[in-house]
Write an enzyme that holds these catalytic residues in place. Structure first.
Site, PDB file in Angstrom:
ATOM      1  N   CYS A   1       0.845  -1.188   0.000  1.00 11.22           N
ATOM      2  CA  CYS A   1       0.000   0.000   0.000  1.00 11.22           C
ATOM      3  C   CYS A   1       0.874   1.230   0.000  1.00 11.22           C
ATOM      4  O   CYS A   1       2.087   1.143   0.188  1.00 11.22           O
ATOM      5  CB  CYS A   1      -0.864   0.002   1.245  1.00 11.22           C
TER       6      CYS A   1
ATOM      7  N   CYS B   1      12.952  -3.741   3.435  1.00  7.58           N
ATOM      8  CA  CYS B   1      12.653  -4.696   2.353  1.00  7.58           C
ATOM      9  C   CYS B   1      13.464  -4.345   1.107  1.00  7.58           C
ATOM     10  O   CYS B   1      13.242  -3.307   0.483  1.00  7.58           O
ATOM     11  CB  CYS B   1      11.165  -4.652   2.035  1.00  7.58           C
TER      12      CYS B   1
ATOM     13  N   CYS C   1       6.944 -14.157   1.860  1.00  2.23           N
ATOM     14  CA  CYS C   1       7.119 -12.934   2.657  1.00  2.23           C
ATOM     15  C   CYS C   1       5.955 -12.813   3.637  1.00  2.23           C
ATOM     16  O   CYS C   1       4.818 -13.084   3.277  1.00  2.23           O
ATOM     17  CB  CYS C   1       7.132 -11.718   1.736  1.00  2.23           C
TER      18      CYS C   1
ATOM     19  N   CYS D   1      16.282  -6.676   4.723  1.00  4.37           N
ATOM     20  CA  CYS D   1      15.721  -8.027   4.803  1.00  4.37           C
ATOM     21  C   CYS D   1      15.948  -8.724   3.463  1.00  4.37           C
ATOM     22  O   CYS D   1      15.692  -8.132   2.405  1.00  4.37           O
ATOM     23  CB  CYS D   1      14.218  -7.931   5.081  1.00  4.37           C
TER      24      CYS D   1
ATOM     25  N   CYS E   1      13.117 -13.603   1.740  1.00  3.26           N
ATOM     26  CA  CYS E   1      12.467 -14.424   0.694  1.00  3.26           C
ATOM     27  C   CYS E   1      13.503 -15.138  -0.171  1.00  3.26           C
ATOM     28  O   CYS E   1      13.156 -16.031  -0.944  1.00  3.26           O
ATOM     29  CB  CYS E   1      11.494 -13.598  -0.146  1.00  3.26           C
TER      30      CYS E   1
END
Ligand code: SF4
Length: 456
Positions: free
Chosen positions: A9, A245, A391, A441, A444
């Site tokens: 978002c 991220c 994730c 991070c 994933c």
């Protein structure tokens, strides 16, 4: 049937010294600039005597814009564009969410995901909470209302301490705008000054459109309280380890934004150059899968000294292929979205640069489109490492067993999707392309989640 990672978002907010009749129009411009972060619904909440909210299912431009109230004069407002990872995509879950509780009215605009939301929600329901939405963002307000006493600030901090997850949020409460970011800083949030106020946004491109200056990041773990265009107070929840991220830089954010201190376009040029260094061949041309592959493809072409061209053209008006139910319709969606320039492709050996490989179905269609257009060879280069794990921090990914890289090696993937070769970036490539590699991070790719995750 998701075959690309989905943005989460976007949030945007303004706190002005004086009520201003331009605020709704500027809020519109801000969330319009963040449209790439969510296309399912949008909304703006503003503080009058009470908090008013306008929401819409669909894009920011069009009906939402036409129906915006033109006579509003307000000092504080927050806005949101949504792609749902939690809760169905309907208007009731569109944000900002507005609630009335024992601490007064609260509006919430949230970018992120709260992995322990189901457990928290179940506890809250057991003890009498009645939820109005199925969005995990509502949990914060229930937690705030459960804290004894009337002090909003201490209630907010106590509630946040019970949440473990990814959240960059804007809140309205009692004519205050509150901006906050989780201690890991998974999702971006920045702010800047304008004449007569302060503006917050998920990405700097939305601050640029308003002409904001002196742009800074809301730091991981920071809570900023604003009233009438001024920062009144900052609170720090602390951050022992950042986990920003890396996919915000690889794919989600716009190339004209600066995110986590990195200019997104420049970062993508660097990872494109890293990919080019892995290329053992001499393709005739380099083409991107537009638009997110553009910058990396340019970096690849410059490093390898191979001509760059647009061999695939994206139709921006087809809607989102992921919303079409069923395999067949989704595959048709790729054809609708991407069309080859046959004169660029025909008879050539092509390095095609895409940002990521999720299930592999879209890539297989892209290879087919290029081969149908006469490509002699198609070598697929991915500007991210192999995505092997899901994730839980605000990016919609399929389950692990659906991720093609969790099952197949690159050469097996090439055989499956019909490409002549498939090459991935490595985590090391990502690390040398950012200034502070320890602040990100990479879960994933390597399963190194910043905190324990219950994968059920
Ligand atoms: S797991 Fe991947 S997509 Fe999720 S926050 Fe970490 S790097 Fe981003």
């Amino acid at each position: 049937m998701l075959d690309e990672l989905k943005e989460e978002c976007g949030v945007f907010g303004m706190s002005l010294v004086q009520p201003n009749e331009e605020i709704i129009n500027n809020m519109y411009l801000g969330i319009f600039a963040l449209q790439h972060r969510g296309q399912e619904s949008c909304g703006i909440a503003y503080q009058n005597e009470s908090i008013e909210v306008i929401k819409h299912s669909g894009l920011v431009a069009g009906k939402f814009f036409e129906n915006l109230p033109r006579d509003v004069k307000a000092s504080q407002a927050i806005g949101h564009v949504r792609y749902s990872t939690c809760g169905p995509s309907n208007l009731i879950n569109a944000q900002p969410l507005v609630f009335s509780c024992n601490k007064g009215e609260i509006a919430v605009a949230h970018n992120g995901n709260i992995p322990n939301s189901e457990m928290l929600k179940s506890d809250l329901i057991q003890t009498g909470s009645i939820f109005q939405t199925s969005s995990d963002s509502e949990i914060l307000v229930h937690l705030i209302s459960r804290i004894p006493g009337k002090n909003f600030e201490t209630s907010l901090v106590s509630a946040l301490n019970q949440i473990n997850g990814a959240y960059s949020m804007l809140l309205l409460h009692n004519n205050q705008l509150i901006a906050l970011r989780d201690p890991y800083g998974f999702r971006p949030l920045c702010y800047g000054e304008i004449k007569g106020g302060i503006v917050f946004a998920s990405e700097t491109n939305a601050l640029d459109i308003i002409g904001a200056k002196n742009i800074k990041e809301v730091e991981p773990g920071e809570i900023i309280f604003c009233h009438n265009g001024k920062i009144e107070k900052k609170h720090n929840m602390g951050s022992s380890k950042k986990a920003q991220c890396i996919f915000e830089l690889i794919y989600f954010s716009r190339p004209d934004s600066k995110v986590f201190g990195e200019t997104v376009h420049d970062f993508r040029l660097k990872i494109g150059a890293c990919l080019a260094k892995k290329c053992q061949l001499k393709p005739d041309i380099v083409i991107p899968v537009p638009d997110s592959g553009n910058s990396a493809a340019m970096g690849f072409a410059r490093e390898a000294a191979i001509p760059f061209d647009f061999g695939l053209i994206r139709n921006h008006y087809t809607g989102r292929t992921f919303i079409k139910p069923g395999q067949q319709k989704r595959v048709e969606g790729v054809r609708l979205k991407l069309n080859p320039v046959k004169t660029v492709i025909n008879g050539k050996s092509i390095a095609v640069i895409d940002d990521s490989l999720v299930r592999g179905t879209t890539s297989s269609k892209i290879v087919e489109i290029l081969k149908d257009a006469g490509a002699k060879e198609v070598h697929l280069f991915l500007s991210s490492p192999e995505i092997k794990y899901s994730c839980f921090f605000g990016i919609d990914t399929p389950t692990r067993k659906e991720l093609i890289s969790s099952k197949l090696k690159p050469e097996e993937i090439a055989a499956q999707i019909g490409a002549d070769s498939v090459t991935f970036l490595t985590i090391e490539d990502l690390k040398i392309s950012v200034e502070n590699p320890g602040d990100y991070c990479y879960a994933c790719f390597n399963c190194d989640y910043p905190f324990a995750i219950n994968e059920d």
